[in-house]
Design a protein around this motif. Structure first.
Motif, mmCIF file in Angstrom:
data_model
loop_
_atom_site.group_PDB
_atom_site.id
_atom_site.type_symbol
_atom_site.label_atom_id
_atom_site.label_comp_id
_atom_site.label_asym_id
_atom_site.label_seq_id
_atom_site.Cartn_x
_atom_site.Cartn_y
_atom_site.Cartn_z
ATOM 1 N N VAL A 131 27.724 33.113 -13.077
ATOM 2 C CA VAL A 131 28.894 33.023 -13.945
ATOM 3 C C VAL A 131 30.081 33.444 -13.090
ATOM 4 O O VAL A 131 30.080 34.540 -12.520
ATOM 5 C CB VAL A 131 28.765 33.965 -15.162
ATOM 6 C CG1 VAL A 131 30.080 33.996 -15.947
ATOM 7 C CG2 VAL A 131 27.614 33.537 -16.058
ATOM 8 N N ILE A 132 31.083 32.569 -12.955
ATOM 9 C CA ILE A 132 32.281 32.938 -12.190
ATOM 10 C C ILE A 132 33.456 33.095 -13.157
ATOM 11 O O ILE A 132 33.818 32.193 -13.893
ATOM 12 C CB ILE A 132 32.604 31.928 -11.056
ATOM 13 C CG1 ILE A 132 32.860 30.518 -11.590
ATOM 14 C CG2 ILE A 132 31.492 31.911 -10.012
ATOM 15 C CD1 ILE A 132 33.482 29.564 -10.560
ATOM 16 N N ILE B 200 46.217 35.458 -19.796
ATOM 17 C CA ILE B 200 45.246 34.367 -19.973
ATOM 18 C C ILE B 200 45.925 33.006 -19.827
ATOM 19 O O ILE B 200 45.398 32.100 -19.173
ATOM 20 C CB ILE B 200 44.558 34.482 -21.353
ATOM 21 C CG1 ILE B 200 43.756 35.795 -21.430
ATOM 22 C CG2 ILE B 200 43.643 33.292 -21.611
ATOM 23 C CD1 ILE B 200 43.229 36.120 -22.843
ATOM 24 N N GLY B 201 47.099 32.849 -20.421
ATOM 25 C CA GLY B 201 47.812 31.573 -20.335
ATOM 26 C C GLY B 201 48.172 31.236 -18.891
ATOM 27 O O GLY B 201 47.983 30.107 -18.443
ATOM 28 N N THR C 257 45.004 30.268 -16.987
ATOM 29 C CA THR C 257 44.467 28.972 -17.431
ATOM 30 C C THR C 257 45.294 27.828 -16.840
ATOM 31 O O THR C 257 44.747 26.844 -16.321
ATOM 32 C CB THR C 257 44.478 28.892 -18.968
ATOM 33 O OG1 THR C 257 43.675 29.946 -19.488
ATOM 34 C CG2 THR C 257 43.941 27.553 -19.456
ATOM 35 N N ARG C 258 46.601 27.965 -16.899
ATOM 36 C CA ARG C 258 47.448 26.892 -16.366
ATOM 37 C C ARG C 258 47.328 26.819 -14.847
ATOM 38 O O ARG C 258 47.336 25.726 -14.265
ATOM 39 C CB ARG C 258 48.892 27.100 -16.813
ATOM 40 C CG ARG C 258 49.042 26.947 -18.356
ATOM 41 C CD ARG C 258 50.489 26.944 -18.793
ATOM 42 N NE ARG C 258 50.643 27.092 -20.228
ATOM 43 C CZ ARG C 258 50.551 26.108 -21.134
ATOM 44 N NH1 ARG C 258 50.272 24.866 -20.751
ATOM 45 N NH2 ARG C 258 50.729 26.336 -22.413
ATOM 46 N N LYS D 181 44.127 24.910 -14.029
ATOM 47 C CA LYS D 181 44.286 23.454 -14.203
ATOM 48 C C LYS D 181 45.065 22.871 -13.033
ATOM 49 O O LYS D 181 44.729 21.808 -12.513
ATOM 50 C CB LYS D 181 45.053 23.155 -15.499
ATOM 51 C CG LYS D 181 44.179 23.063 -16.718
ATOM 52 C CD LYS D 181 44.953 22.606 -17.944
ATOM 53 C CE LYS D 181 44.699 21.147 -18.303
ATOM 54 N NZ LYS D 181 43.346 20.844 -18.756
ATOM 55 N N ASP E 118 34.253 29.562 -15.036
ATOM 56 C CA ASP E 118 33.454 29.518 -16.263
ATOM 57 C C ASP E 118 34.181 30.222 -17.395
ATOM 58 O O ASP E 118 33.964 29.915 -18.571
ATOM 59 C CB ASP E 118 32.105 30.231 -16.047
ATOM 60 C CG ASP E 118 31.177 29.436 -15.150
ATOM 61 O OD1 ASP E 118 31.053 28.216 -15.365
ATOM 62 O OD2 ASP E 118 30.589 30.033 -14.222
ATOM 63 N N CYS E 119 34.987 31.199 -17.041
ATOM 64 C CA CYS E 119 35.623 32.038 -18.056
ATOM 65 C C CYS E 119 36.886 32.652 -17.450
ATOM 66 O O CYS E 119 36.906 32.983 -16.271
ATOM 67 C CB CYS E 119 34.643 33.138 -18.466
ATOM 68 S SG CYS E 119 35.249 34.187 -19.797
ATOM 69 N N ILE E 120 37.910 32.778 -18.276
ATOM 70 C CA ILE E 120 39.139 33.464 -17.877
ATOM 71 C C ILE E 120 39.122 34.849 -18.519
ATOM 72 O O ILE E 120 39.288 34.966 -19.735
ATOM 73 C CB ILE E 120 40.383 32.683 -18.372
ATOM 74 C CG1 ILE E 120 40.392 31.227 -17.892
ATOM 75 C CG2 ILE E 120 41.672 33.427 -18.020
ATOM 76 C CD1 ILE E 120 40.851 30.991 -16.498
ATOM 77 N N LEU E 121 38.896 35.880 -17.727
ATOM 78 C CA LEU E 121 39.071 37.251 -18.221
ATOM 79 C C LEU E 121 40.291 37.841 -17.546
ATOM 80 O O LEU E 121 40.511 37.648 -16.348
ATOM 81 C CB LEU E 121 37.851 38.127 -17.925
ATOM 82 C CG LEU E 121 36.601 37.910 -18.755
ATOM 83 C CD1 LEU E 121 35.540 38.945 -18.385
ATOM 84 C CD2 LEU E 121 36.889 37.983 -20.248
ATOM 85 N N GLU F 261 44.750 41.119 -20.154
ATOM 86 C CA GLU F 261 45.129 40.851 -21.546
ATOM 87 C C GLU F 261 43.947 41.030 -22.508
ATOM 88 O O GLU F 261 44.146 41.425 -23.661
ATOM 89 C CB GLU F 261 45.685 39.417 -21.642
ATOM 90 C CG GLU F 261 46.270 39.060 -22.997
ATOM 91 C CD GLU F 261 46.828 37.631 -23.027
ATOM 92 O OE1 GLU F 261 46.781 36.925 -21.987
ATOM 93 O OE2 GLU F 261 47.314 37.220 -24.095
ATOM 94 N N ASN F 262 42.725 40.705 -22.045
ATOM 95 C CA ASN F 262 41.562 40.886 -22.921
ATOM 96 C C ASN F 262 41.385 42.346 -23.325
ATOM 97 O O ASN F 262 40.863 42.642 -24.393
ATOM 98 C CB ASN F 262 40.266 40.443 -22.225
ATOM 99 C CG ASN F 262 40.158 38.951 -22.087
ATOM 100 O OD1 ASN F 262 40.808 38.365 -21.223
ATOM 101 N ND2 ASN F 262 39.371 38.322 -22.939
#
Lengths: 232, 232
Positions: free
Chosen positions: B118-119, B127-128, B131-132, B135, B142-145, B148-149
């Motif tokens: 899991v990466i 997070i935003g 994520t951007r 992209k 696999d996941c954005i941590l 902010e979480n």
């Protein structure tokens, strides 16, 4: 209903993107439980909404869905009179929700939609569950957003409004995609656009009502159809 | 130091996976600011650690990094005596941190590592933003941590310990990957394994010290080297 302004697609997952019923039923059967796999899967899922309501009401403290699935599993095993599972088998069976199979159109549809939009989950599944499911099923999410991010389960407003906040856009630039009208009603009441996905086999071969709801922004057959409708 | 038990790789992002210095410097230059792009990028980044310390100390309330980047930008514009940017240009320039370019090995390295592990990110970027960036740069998380979480910035223990909690594994099954020894020291002190990545050009062509730290579990040249060392 300005679809041209949409930037982020937020997806419900259980039932909308993956087929929980047949996946869980198959795992129950494979494990050799002396029950009908389909009936057991339906009973397990039937405990979902009431259990989340107990969390929302403060009767149960916040807990990730993996833990709630385990509590519901114990209740179902009692209900069906199954007492022979050991700890390792119960843990494995709870993990069935990490291994749900995508509907046949899901991977292609998401892959096409991802070219133009940010595609994120907005699911009551916890982050670890959704991440492992995505790896297992090949779901190409840009981001995993979960009730866990907000420590509130859908339909709490914090979840629907949280998507726009996370991505720095107005709610009207988020399209919530789900196979459940109540989920979309929650999203719509907080200003999100909505897409209903027909999943007539969500509860098994007996089918479910997939009638349109006029308030929905889009009504689509599946995620390929959604990609078509959005020009992806 | 049991690498065989590792299940999740958690990556620092700024400097470790993406080249913030040359990316930000290029955007400053492209925007036509009457300053040296490299010096401006370094000054902007130099405000990062002190600003996060102000949040940790409670002098500033919690805010996502996008907002802190904007505050730091205003400070830098004052410092450099630049007063001609309008609101739209400031917003665009703050977004430069969403468009950072990956190091040449990052996409291939992550793609190979993702086959076995899991990466996930574990970054102070919100997070935003992450994520951007993913992209834009083609980073196959696999996941954005994010900080902010946990509503806490690294090196708060909640961030390092949060990774194992999210994925349901012990801290010793998480390998923190970073180009900064202080980040790895934070991870190690909470039981995570650590991999140091040499990024000699992080601050530009003058280079930085990339000497090994004996307490580090792995010391690698780049993310291809990490994939090699982990047999991916």
């Amino acid at each position: 209903m300005d679809l041209a302004g949409v930037d982020v697609l937020a997806f419900d997952v259980f039932g909308t993107v993956v087929d929980w019923h047949s996946s869980v039923a198959a795992e129950v059967t494979e494990l050799g439980l002396p029950v009908d796999g389909s009936r057991f899967a339906l009973a397990w899922r039937a405990r979902y909404a009431p259990t989340l309501r107990r969390v929302a009401a403060g009767e149960l403290g916040w807990a990730p869905l993996d833990e709630l699935h385990r509590i519901m599993l114990e209740e179902c095993l009692d209900e069906f009179g199954v007492h022979e599972l050991d700890e390792e088998q119960k843990r494995h069976l709870t993990g069935a929700w990490h291994r749900l199979r995508p509907w046949p159109d899901s991977v292609e549809g998401l892959t096409r939609l991802k070219r133009r939009y940010v595609i994120s989950t907005l699911s009551n599944g916890n982050i670890g569950l959704l991440t492992r499911m995505a790896k297992h099923a090949g779901l190409p999410w840009d981001c995993i957003l979960s009730a866990e991010n907000f420590q509130r389960y859908k339909p709490d407003p914090a979840t629907y409004l949280g998507v726009g906040r996370v991505f720095g856009v107005e709610p009207s630039r988020v399209l919530m995609v789900a196979a459940h009208h109540d989920d979309l009603e929650g999203a719509r009441s907080h200003g999100l656009l909505t897409a209903y996905v027909e999943r007539p086999l969500e509860f098994g071969p007996d089918g479910k009502d997939v009638s349109p709801e006029p308030a929905t922004t889009l009504h689509v057959r599946d995620l390929r159809d959604l990609a078509d409708r959005l020009g992806c």
